[in-house]
Design a protein around this motif. Structure first.
Motif, PDB file in Angstrom:
ATOM      1  N   ARG A  85       0.844  -1.202   0.000  1.00 42.25           N
ATOM      2  CA  ARG A  85       0.000   0.000   0.000  1.00 42.25           C
ATOM      3  C   ARG A  85       0.875   1.246   0.000  1.00 42.25           C
ATOM      4  NH1 ARG A  85      -4.247   0.717   4.809  1.00 42.25           N
ATOM      5  NH2 ARG A  85      -2.336   1.219   5.981  1.00 42.25           N
ATOM      6  N   ALA A 134      -5.153   6.177  -2.205  1.00 42.41           N
ATOM      7  CA  ALA A 134      -4.548   4.980  -1.617  1.00 42.41           C
ATOM      8  C   ALA A 134      -4.514   3.845  -2.635  1.00 42.41           C
ATOM      9  CB  ALA A 134      -5.330   4.540  -0.379  1.00 42.41           C
ATOM     10  N   ARG A 173      -4.517  11.929  -1.048  1.00 43.21           N
ATOM     11  CA  ARG A 173      -4.883  10.742  -0.277  1.00 43.21           C
ATOM     12  C   ARG A 173      -5.430   9.640  -1.159  1.00 43.21           C
ATOM     13  NH1 ARG A 173      -7.903  12.541   5.147  1.00 43.21           N
ATOM     14  NH2 ARG A 173      -7.295  10.397   5.657  1.00 43.21           N
ATOM     15  N   SER A 199       0.415   5.876  -0.953  1.00 44.13           N
ATOM     16  CA  SER A 199      -0.411   6.985  -1.416  1.00 44.13           C
ATOM     17  C   SER A 199       0.175   7.578  -2.683  1.00 44.13           C
ATOM     18  CB  SER A 199      -0.511   8.075  -0.338  1.00 44.13           C
ATOM     19  OG  SER A 199      -1.202   7.598   0.785  1.00 44.13           O
TER      20      SER A 199
END
Length: 600
Positions: free
Chosen positions: A79, A144, A142, A81
Motif C-alpha cells: 500500500r 490509496a 490521499r 499513497s
C-alpha cells in the motif's frame, strides 16, 4: 500546430521502464511502501494490517527490500499513497487527461485497488500490465493504492523458472521472487493515445513496417506523423490518416536503396546503430498534438539456413553465455537501472557477443542496453514444471504478451518458449506434449516471423529452427570427438544426446544450424558456500582457467557447430560455476577469459 519537444530514445539514461515507447513526463512509484504478509488469497484490503515497510520493486525475500524473509509466502500486500505532485510530474494537464498506472512485473497474480475501487487482476509473473485509474482518483494527496500479490510456492503448473518449490534453495534452483519485482510508474495521456507500437525492418526492400495500436478508434479527422532519423539526420518521414484502432504503415528508406552503402545503417553487435523514431497523433483543429512518443529501432535480418546462422546475410558464430541475471541483494529484480547496463557491459568485456538470459524474461531496460551497446539476446521465459491445461494456458498467455512486448528489440535474435522439456517432461513419447511444443513454436512465428524459434532448448526438439544441444561433459577430448565431424554430429542428432535424452521428438532435419547452448559449468570458489556445486570443479585459479579454456577450445574446433553458450556468467546461490563471482568480480583475469572465449 505546435510540435512537441521529444527526447531521443536512443540517448535515454536507461531509467524509463518502457524504453521503446517513451513520453517525456512520467512519475516513478518505486520506493517505500507499506507491506504485510497474508495467508488468505480471498482477504480484502480493508481487513489488512499493514505492519511493515518494503522498498519496491525488490521482492520481500531479498535483503534489498528491507525484509529479507525467504520462507513460503503465498500472499503479500502493498500500500502507498499517490500524491498530487506525482500526478503533475506524470503529465496531468487538464480534466480530459487519462491517468495510467503501469506495472513492469508482479509475480504471479496481482489484484489492484485505488481508493477501494477494484481496478482488475493480472496473471503472469513476468509480463507487464496497465490500468486506467482516472475514474478512481480523488482530489488531493490521499489516493490509496493497494496491491495484493498471490504466488503459491507449491503450484508447479504456473511458470516458475529457477524459483525453488522447496523452502530452501537446492541444486539449480534459487530463492523465490514474490510480488512486485519490476518498476511501478504512472503517466498521464490524452484520451486518444498510443498503447503499443512495433517495428519490423525489411532490409531487402529498404523499408520499415510500423504497427501502431491506439487507445480507442480514431475520429475521421485523426492523423499520425512518423519520423525516423539517425544521429540527427532525417531518413524517413510520413503522415497518414488514422482509420482504425490498429494501423499499419510502411516507410520507405531511400538511403537504403543504394546497395553499396545500405550496410552503413545496419544494426549488429559490432556496430549497434539505432534509429530514432517519433510518432505524433494529431486531431484536425487542435492546437496541440493528441499524443507524442519517442521510440527507436534497429535495421537487421536474422536467418538460420544451410547449417549457418546469419546476421544481415553474413555468417555469425555465436559466443554466448548463460546468464541467470540474479543478484544476491535483490534476486531476480535488478539492484537499479545501472546494474542492467553493467551486466551488458561485463558480458561484452569478457568477449561474448550474445547472452541467453535463462528462465527469465528480463526487464526491458536490460534489452535497451543490449540494443544500444550491441549484445545479441536469446529471448526466453520461465517454465512450469507440470503439464496440464492450466499450465498450457498460463505459459501461452504470458509468452504471447512477452513476444509482443519485446519483438521490436533488434538485440533479440531467437525465441525460446521451452527449455530442457521443463513442463513437458514426457515429450519424447507423449503426443499431447509434442503438440504443445509445436503449437507454441508456430504461435511464436505467427506473432513474429523475423526470428528463429527454438521449440525446446537442449533436446527433444519438435520444430526448432536451430538444433540446440546441452552437454556438460568435463572432458575436452570427448567434447572434441563428439562434435568433431559432420558424421559424429549427425549420429548424435538421430539418437540420444549427452544427457541420455532423445535429440528429436518428431523434429525434421531441415539443415538447421547446430549449437551447443549449454556446456562448461566448471565450479571454483575461494570461500565457503553452503551446498556449493558445479558440473565439474577446479581447485585453484590456474586449474579453473585451464579447464575453462580447454573446453572452449574443444567446442570452437568443431567444424559443425555455429555457436555456443557457456554456463555460466556468475555464481548464483549454491551454483558456483560462474566465470564471475556473484558480486560480478572475475575469478581469473578478464583478459585471460576473453582470449579463451574469443578463441585467440
Amino acid at each position: 500546430m505546435r510540435q512537441p519537444d521529444l527526447p531521443d530514445a536512443t540517448r535515454q539514461d536507461g531509467r524509463y521502464p518502457r524504453p521503446q515507447l517513451m513520453r517525456p513526463q512520467w512519475s516513478e512509484l518505486d520506493g517505500d511502501w507499506e507491506f504485510a504478509f497474508g495467508t488468505d488469497p480471498a482477504q480484502q484490503p480493508h481487513t489488512v494490517a499493514f505492519d511493515r515497510r518494503i522498498r519496491v520493486p525488490y521482492p520481500p525475500e531479498s535483503p534489498a527490500s528491507g525484509i529479507g524473509e525467504t520462507g513460503y509466502h503465498h500472499v503479500v500486500w502493498y500500500r502507498r499513497s499517490i500524491a498530487r505532485d506525482g500526478l503533475v510530474a506524470a503529465g496531468l494537464s487538464d480534466e480530459r487527461s487519462r491517468v495510467l498506472l503501469h506495472f513492469g512485473a508482479v509475480d504471479w497474480a496481482a489484484d489492484v485497488w485505488l481508493n477501494d475501487v477494484f481496478l482488475g487482476r493480472h496473471e503472469g509473473g513476468q509480463s507487464p500490465f496497465t490500468f486506467d485509474v482516472t475514474h478512481a482518483l480523488v482530489t488531493g494527496d490521499r489516493n490509496a493504492l493497494v496491491v495484493r500479490a498471490i504466488d503459491d510456492p507449491h503450484d508447479v503448473s504456473i511458470p516458475r523458472g529457477k524459483q525453488d518449490w522447496r523452502e530452501a534453495p537446492h541444486s539449480i534452483w534459487y530463492h523465490r521472487t514474490t510480488g512486485i519485482w519490476q518498476p511501478v510508474w504512472m503517466e498521464c495521456v490524452p484520451p486518444l493515445h498510443v498503447v503499443d507500437l512495433a517495428w519490423e525492418s525489411d532490409v531487402p526492400w529498404a523499408c520499415v513496417n510500423l504497427e501502431l495500436t491506439l487507445s480507442r478508434p480514431p475520429s475521421i479527422a485523426s492523423w499520425a506523423s512518423v519520423t525516423l532519423s539517425f544521429e540527427g539526420e532525417l531518413i524517413a518521414e510520413a503522415r497518414f490518416r488514422l482509420l482504425e484502432r490498429a494501423s499499419h504503415l510502411r516507410l520507405s528508406l531511400p538511403h537504403q536503396r543504394n546497395g553499396q552503402q545500405y550496410e552503413e545503417l545496419l544494426w549488429s553487435a559490432d556496430h549497434p546503430r539505432l534509429l530514432d523514431a517519433t510518432v505524433i497523433l494529431e486531431e484536425e483543429g487542435a492546437a496541440e498534438p493528441a499524443d507524442a512518443v519517442s521510440s527507436y529501432l534497429g535495421l537487421r535480418t536474422v536467418e538460420a539456413v544451410d547449417r549457418t546462422f546469419l546476421l544481415n546475410d553474413r555468417p555469425l558464430y555465436l559466443r554466448a553465455v548463460l546468464s541467470q541475471n540474479y543478484w544476491p541483494e535483490s534476486h531476480l529484480a535488478a539492484p537499479d537501472s545501472q546494474a542492467l547496463r553493467r551486466e551488458v557491459e561485463v558480458i561484452k568485456e569478457l568477449g561474448f557477443n550474445a547472452a541467453r538470459v535463462h528462465q527469465k524474461a528480463e526487464d526491458p531496460r536490460f534489452l535497451y542496453w543490449a540494443d544500444r551497446l550491441g549484445l545479441l539476446i536469446w529471448g526466453e521465459t520461465a517454465s512450469a514444471y507440470e503439464f496440464n491445461g492450466r499450465a498450457v494456458s498460463a505459459l501461452t498467455t504470458e509468452w504471447m504478451d512477452l513476444v509482443r512486448r519485446d519483438r521490436s528489440h533488434p538485440s533479440i535474435i531467437a525465441w525460446v518458449p521451452l527449455n530442457e522439456s521443463w513442463g513437458v517432461q514426457h515429450i519424447s513419447h507423449d503426443e499431447r506434449q509434442q503438440s504443445f511444443s509445436r503449437a507454441i513454436t508456430a504461435l511464436t512465428r505467427a506473432l513474429d516471423a523475423t526470428r528463429p524459434v527454438i521449440s525446446n532448448d537442449g533436446w527433444e526438439h519438435t520444430d526448432s529452427d536451430i538444433w540446440t544441444i546441452h552437454d556438460y561433459d568435463d572432458d575436452p577430448e570427448r567434447i572434441g570427438r563428439r562434435y568433431g565431424s559432420v558424421e559424429a554430429v549427425d549420429e548424435l542428432l538421430s539418437g540420444f544426446g549427452p544427457a541420455g535424452r532423445r535429440m528429436s521428438a518428431s523434429q525434421d532435419d531441415r539443415a538447421q544450424p547446430i549449437m551447443l547452448t549449454e556446456f562448461g559449468g566448471v565450479s571454483y570458489l575461494d570461500e565457503h558456500v553452503d551446498g556449493a556445486w558445479g558440473y565439474s570443479s577446479a581447485h585453484d585459479p590456474a586449474q579453473f582457467e585451464t579447464q575453462v579454456a580447454a573446453l572452449l577450445r574443444a567446442v570452437q574446433a568443431s567444424p559443425v557447430l555455429s555457436g555456443f553458450c557457456y554456463t555460466q556468467l556468475t555464481d548464483t546461490g549454491q551454483e558456483t560455476n560462474g566465470l564471475l563471482r556473484s558480486d560480478r568480480s572475475p575469478k581469473v583475469p578478464v583478459e585471460s577469459l576473453r582470449r579463451a572465449i574469443e578463441g585467440r
